[in-house]
Design a protein around this motif. Structure first.
Motif, short mmCIF file in Angstrom:
data_model
loop_
_atom_site.label_atom_id
_atom_site.label_comp_id
_atom_site.label_asym_id
_atom_site.label_seq_id
_atom_site.Cartn_x
_atom_site.Cartn_y
_atom_site.Cartn_z
N THR A 152 0.85 -1.20 0.00
CA THR A 152 0.00 0.00 0.00
C THR A 152 0.88 1.24 0.00
O THR A 152 2.07 1.17 0.33
CB THR A 152 -0.88 0.03 1.26
OG1 THR A 152 -0.04 0.07 2.41
CG2 THR A 152 -1.77 -1.20 1.34
N PRO A 153 0.33 2.39 -0.37
CA PRO A 153 1.12 3.64 -0.30
C PRO A 153 1.62 3.93 1.11
O PRO A 153 2.71 4.48 1.29
CB PRO A 153 0.13 4.71 -0.77
CG PRO A 153 -0.86 3.98 -1.59
CD PRO A 153 -0.97 2.61 -1.00
N VAL A 154 0.84 3.55 2.14
CA VAL A 154 1.27 3.79 3.52
C VAL A 154 2.51 2.95 3.84
O VAL A 154 3.48 3.44 4.43
CB VAL A 154 0.11 3.45 4.50
CG1 VAL A 154 0.57 3.58 5.94
CG2 VAL A 154 -1.08 4.34 4.24
N ALA A 155 2.49 1.67 3.41
CA ALA A 155 3.64 0.81 3.65
C ALA A 155 4.87 1.31 2.89
O ALA A 155 5.99 1.28 3.40
CB ALA A 155 3.30 -0.62 3.23
N GLU A 156 4.64 1.80 1.67
CA GLU A 156 5.76 2.34 0.87
C GLU A 156 6.36 3.56 1.55
O GLU A 156 7.59 3.70 1.65
CB GLU A 156 5.25 2.70 -0.53
CG GLU A 156 6.34 3.11 -1.48
CD GLU A 156 5.81 3.40 -2.86
OE1 GLU A 156 6.60 3.88 -3.68
OE2 GLU A 156 4.62 3.16 -3.12
N GLN A 157 5.51 4.44 2.05
CA GLN A 157 6.01 5.62 2.75
C GLN A 157 6.75 5.22 4.03
O GLN A 157 7.77 5.81 4.37
CB GLN A 157 4.85 6.55 3.08
CG GLN A 157 5.30 7.90 3.61
CD GLN A 157 4.13 8.83 3.85
OE1 GLN A 157 3.00 8.38 3.97
NE2 GLN A 157 4.39 10.10 3.93
N ALA A 158 6.24 4.20 4.72
CA ALA A 158 6.89 3.74 5.94
C ALA A 158 8.29 3.21 5.65
O ALA A 158 9.25 3.50 6.38
CB ALA A 158 6.05 2.66 6.61
#
Length: 202
Positions: free
Chosen positions: A27-33
């Motif tokens: 997900t974009p959240v995991a990528e940002q993390a």
């Protein structure tokens, strides 16, 4: 279907494999993390932030050639590569014209925005001035009202009394000492002009 033997298990899923598992950002959240984690691994490392790209303008493009040599027509004799040369030059020219039109539109939009902003500013100033004049009028009327009501309390208008010129007498009717009594024929009443008499209250 393959048999459930160690050879049929994928290499990445095999517990005997020493290869690290591929971590995929789902997900974009995991990528940002993951990006933040990689940044915090070495806080002393300098971060290179790319400069914002400049918008393309017709001035940034190379100017069209002034002299075109070896112009080929649509007749026979044009080589197979001439079509691609023509397509490339046509694409560059269309891009240049498109950018010029965008610049003209942007300039018109900026002018329209400035005109609307000036008009709105002028209307706001006129409204502010009008409201300021109204407030000043109300203040002046209020101060006049207050001054008028205070003046009415301070000033009392009486009828002008008729004054008898004669000796000043005491409460017993006897002339006070030091006063000379004029003869009776000299007594005359003096009339004052009618007007406003102001009695100052203590």
């Amino acid at each position: 279907m393959s048999e459930p033997i160690p050879e049929s298990v994928p290499t990445s899923a095999d517990p005997r494999s020493k290869r690290p598992l591929k971590r995929r950002a789902l997900t974009p959240v995991a990528e940002q993390a993951t990006q933040i984690e990689s940044l915090f691994r070495d806080p002393t490392k300098e971060i290179q932030i790319p400069e914002p790209s400049k918008p393309r303008t017709s001035a940034s493009l190379p100017p069209p050639p002034e002299i075109v040599a070896n112009v080929q027509g649509s007749s026979a004799g044009a080589g197979s590569g001439e079509f691609h040369v023509y397509k490339a030059s046509r694409r560059r020219e269309y891009e240049r014209l498109r950018l010029m039109e965008e610049e003209v539109k942007r300039e018109k939009a900026d002018e329209e925005f400035e005109r609307k902003r000036e008009e709105t500013k002028r209307k706001d100033e006129e409204k502010t001035e009008k409201n300021r004049k109204k407030r000043e009028k109300r203040r002046a009327a209020k101060s006049r009202r207050l001054a008028g009501s205070n003046g009415d309390e301070e000033m009392k208008v009486d009828k002008p009394p008729t004054k008898t010129v004669g000796p000043a007498s005491t409460s017993e009717g006897v002339p006070s000492h030091g006063d000379q009594v004029p003869p009776a024929d000299k007594l005359e009443t003096a009339h004052e002009e009618p007007g406003v008499i102001i009695h100052e209250e203590d």
